[in-house]
Scaffold this motif. Structure first.
Motif, PDB file in Angstrom:
ATOM      1  N   SER A 174       0.909  -1.283   0.042  1.00 48.42           N
ATOM      2  CA  SER A 174      -0.008   0.023   0.249  1.00 48.42           C
ATOM      3  C   SER A 174       0.831   1.367   0.094  1.00 48.42           C
ATOM      4  O   SER A 174       0.519   2.272  -0.889  1.00 48.42           O
ATOM      5  CB  SER A 174      -0.953  -0.107   1.146  1.00 48.42           C
ATOM      6  N   THR A 200      -4.457  -3.906   4.861  1.00 51.46           N
ATOM      7  CA  THR A 200      -5.374  -3.772   3.489  1.00 51.46           C
ATOM      8  C   THR A 200      -6.174  -5.164   3.551  1.00 51.46           C
ATOM      9  O   THR A 200      -5.784  -6.204   3.818  1.00 51.46           O
ATOM     10  CB  THR A 200      -4.473  -3.931   2.356  1.00 51.46           C
ATOM     11  N   ASP A 216      -4.299  -2.761  -5.406  1.00 52.64           N
ATOM     12  CA  ASP A 216      -3.863  -2.921  -4.061  1.00 52.64           C
ATOM     13  C   ASP A 216      -4.423  -4.183  -3.799  1.00 52.64           C
ATOM     14  O   ASP A 216      -5.844  -4.477  -3.926  1.00 52.64           O
ATOM     15  CB  ASP A 216      -3.911  -2.053  -3.136  1.00 52.64           C
TER      16      ASP A 216
HETATM   17 MG   LIG Z   1      -1.732  -2.867   2.336  1.00 48.91          MG
END
Ligand SMILES: [Mg+2]
Ligand SMILES: Nc1nc2c(ncn2[C@@H]2O[C@H](COP(=O)(O)OP(=O)(O)OP(=O)(O)O)[C@@H](O)[C@H]2O)c(=O)[nH]1
Length: 367
Positions: A174, A200, A216
């Motif tokens: 990220s 994430t 991502d």
């Molecule tokens: Mg991440």
């Protein structure tokens, strides 16, 4: 039908009903242009993490989608924990899609290391681990080193397709995407990042100028990494933030080093020689006699030898012994997620102790 909102920080589906479940955001926030869930908000502003009940399988399911898509795969590893952050069996997820391999966090390694040498080392290791990347790069997502080179390479290799950034938790996926966004749009820190593994939660699609996406993905959990065995508050101790300062120890046979209470290194035989320790500058290294080491550990773990914390000792796994004989010169003895000790000459017999479940291994020296 109501619209489905997605948290821009972690990719989770937004819900406004249950404060205790992931994806919660107050109803009022739905009117905002960019919606952030409560968990991301707390991470960003208070550096506090709310646990989630997603399992390995949930994350694997998300990644399994990649095999069906026609895309460029960017695989990120943490160069400080190359072996620990390696995702084995990537081909199972990504099918025949081309792969770029990127070693992130190069800012943590001593500046004396030549980037080209490191890249060659990564190429060799990748080959031995059965990965055939199209190309290999080093970056510092945090500091921006080599980001332009990598961004151009991605643009070239993607041949007009989507790009998926994959890797295990905490390698900096990220941060890497945020850095690219910053270079391109000037906008900072769009996606939530943190030193807690598992930040994430779902795919986050960033639109590219040609209508394709830079995506991502949630990190896969490698259970053999040290980070999963220590108290969250101690992640800061084992994770280096700045260039690591190698510490050289001249050891005689029969001497032991403790790395906090997380790992132990016994020098068994091979004559007086030097061992170069590459660990976070915040880890206390304690030298003692091998014959006293077991007793010392039992008496002082959680106090003088910390982390782990005293209150955590009941659940902290016992240290397990791994013996190695160093047959080649310039070898690293790796403590997955904690660092490594470089030995320059062959012939040493050593024992390494790491918490049960954490990997320890030898590799050709990175430096
Ligand atoms: Mg991440
Ligand atoms: N020193 C250094 N730290 C970095 C770099 N890139 C990321 N980090 C740190 O690594 C930690 C994890 O970063 P993230 O970007 O959240 O990692 P991730 O791969 O997205 O993690 P998950 O979402 O959990 O899979 C954070 O503490 C970052 O500050 C880098 O280039 N250098």
């Amino acid at each position: 039908m109501s619209e489905q909102y997605i948290c821009i920080g972690c990719g989770v589906k937004i819900q406004t009903e249950d404060k205790e479940q992931i994806g919660y955001a107050p109803k009022s926030s739905l009117e905002k242009e960019e919606i952030v869930c409560q968990r991301c908000f707390r991470l960003k502003h208070y550096n506090e993490v709310q646990d989630v009940n997603l399992t390995d399988d949930d994350f694997l399911k998300i990644l399994n989608e990649l095999g069906k898509r026609d895309a460029l795969i960017v695989k990120i590893v943490d160069i400080f924990d190359f072996n620990g952050s390696w995702l084995p069996g990537l081909h199972r997820f990504v099918g025949d899609n081309p792969i770029l391999l990127i070693g992130n966090k190069v800012d943590l390694l001593p500046h004396s290391i030549k980037p080209n040498k490191l890249i060659n080392w990564m190429k060799q290791e990748a080959k031995e681990l059965g990965l055939k990347p199209k190309d290999v790069f080093l970056v510092s997502a945090e500091k921006g080193q080599f980001i332009n080179e990598v961004t151009s390479a991605i643009d070239e290799y993607r041949e007009g397709k989507d790009v998926y950034v994959v890797g295990c938790t905490n390698v900096g996926k990220s941060t890497f995407i945020n850095r690219i966004l910053k270079e391109v749009t000037g906008e900072g820190d769009v996606i939530t990042t943190s030193h807690f593994p598992g930040t994430t939660l779902d795919m986050i699609e960033i639109p590219l100028s040609d209508g394709k996406y830079l995506v991502d993905t949630p990190g896969i959990i490698n259970h053999h990494q040290m980070a999963h065995y220590i108290d969250k508050r101690d992640l800061k101790v084992i994770t280096p933030k700045k260039e690591i300062k190698p510490k050289i120890y001249q050891l005689n046979e029969g001497q032991t080093l403790f790395f906090g209470g997380l790992a132990r290194f016994d020098y068994i035989s091979g004559g007086r020689r030097s061992f170069v320790c590459h660990v976070s500058n915040h880890i206390d290294i304690h030298r003692t006699k091998l014959e006293k080491a077991t007793d010392l550990y039992e008496r002082h773990v959680g106090e003088m030898l910390t982390p782990p914390r005293k209150e955590q000792l009941d659940s902290f796994p016992p240290l397990i012994k791994h013996e190695f004989t160093i047959k080649e010169g310039k070898t690293d003895i790796v403590f997955s997620g904690l660092g490594w000790i470089t030995v320059n000459e062959p012939g040493a017999k050593v024992a390494v102790y790491v918490p049960k479940g954490v990997h320890a291994m030898l590799r050709k020296s990175l430096i």
